[in-house]
Motif scaffolding. Structure first.
Motif, short mmCIF file in Angstrom:
data_model
loop_
_atom_site.label_atom_id
_atom_site.label_comp_id
_atom_site.label_asym_id
_atom_site.label_seq_id
_atom_site.Cartn_x
_atom_site.Cartn_y
_atom_site.Cartn_z
N PHE A 131 32.46 27.81 50.27
CA PHE A 131 32.36 28.02 51.72
C PHE A 131 33.73 28.29 52.35
CE2 PHE A 131 28.84 24.99 50.72
CZ PHE A 131 27.82 25.94 50.72
N LYS A 132 34.41 29.27 51.82
CA LYS A 132 35.74 29.64 52.31
C LYS A 132 35.69 30.43 53.62
CE LYS A 132 37.80 29.73 47.73
NZ LYS A 132 38.91 28.80 47.84
N GLN A 133 34.49 30.73 54.09
CA GLN A 133 34.28 31.52 55.31
C GLN A 133 35.02 32.85 55.20
OE1 GLN A 133 35.45 28.97 58.54
NE2 GLN A 133 33.64 27.69 58.33
N THR A 134 34.65 33.61 54.20
CA THR A 134 35.31 34.87 53.89
C THR A 134 34.74 36.00 54.73
OG1 THR A 134 35.69 34.12 51.63
CG2 THR A 134 35.83 36.48 52.02
N HIS A 135 35.65 36.84 55.25
CA HIS A 135 35.25 38.06 55.96
C HIS A 135 35.86 39.24 55.21
CE1 HIS A 135 33.99 40.47 59.40
NE2 HIS A 135 35.04 41.21 59.08
N ARG A 136 35.05 40.26 54.93
CA ARG A 136 35.51 41.43 54.18
C ARG A 136 35.21 42.70 54.96
NH1 ARG A 136 32.76 38.32 50.33
NH2 ARG A 136 34.13 37.45 48.77
N GLU A 137 36.11 43.67 54.82
CA GLU A 137 35.89 45.00 55.39
C GLU A 137 36.30 46.04 54.35
OE1 GLU A 137 34.45 45.94 58.17
OE2 GLU A 137 34.22 43.90 58.94
N ALA A 138 35.53 47.10 54.25
CA ALA A 138 35.79 48.15 53.27
C ALA A 138 37.03 48.96 53.66
CB ALA A 138 34.60 49.09 53.18
N LEU A 139 37.81 49.32 52.64
CA LEU A 139 38.96 50.21 52.83
C LEU A 139 38.48 51.66 52.81
CD1 LEU A 139 41.75 48.76 50.52
CD2 LEU A 139 41.84 49.02 52.99
N ARG A 140 39.13 52.50 53.58
CA ARG A 140 38.88 53.93 53.60
C ARG A 140 40.22 54.64 53.46
NH1 ARG A 140 34.51 52.76 52.15
NH2 ARG A 140 32.64 52.77 53.42
#
Length: 84
Positions: A45-54
């Motif tokens: 439960f690290k509360q991870t947020h990810r966004e894709a690279l372009r």
């Protein structure tokens, strides 16, 4: 719409919003991502947020620029995490 130009050579041969993929041995792949963890010390439960690279690539000199698909959401997760 404004014409994009390469920051290195000035060319207008710009390919924008290209996916950046990683391939695994079995031929499977996934987009590369930037990751922020609000709670990095947690075991789970690290509360991870990810966004894709372009990528934006110059078709003349090969210069590459990276950007995040949704910078506002990443910024929101980052600033919310700083308050914790």
């Amino acid at each position: 719409m404004a014409t994009m130009k390469c920051g290195r050579c000035g060319s207008e041969k710009i390919m924008a919003n290209l996916r950046i993929r990683d391939r695994f041995e079995a031929g499977m792949g996934q987009d590369l991502e930037v990751e922020f963890q609000r709670n990095p010390r947690a075991l789970i439960f690290k509360q991870t947020h990810r966004e894709a690279l372009r990528a934006t690539v110059c078709g003349e000199c090969g210069n590459v620029g990276l950007s995040v698909e949704n910078p506002q959401a990443l910024w929101q997760a980052y600033t919310d995490g700083k308050d914790s």
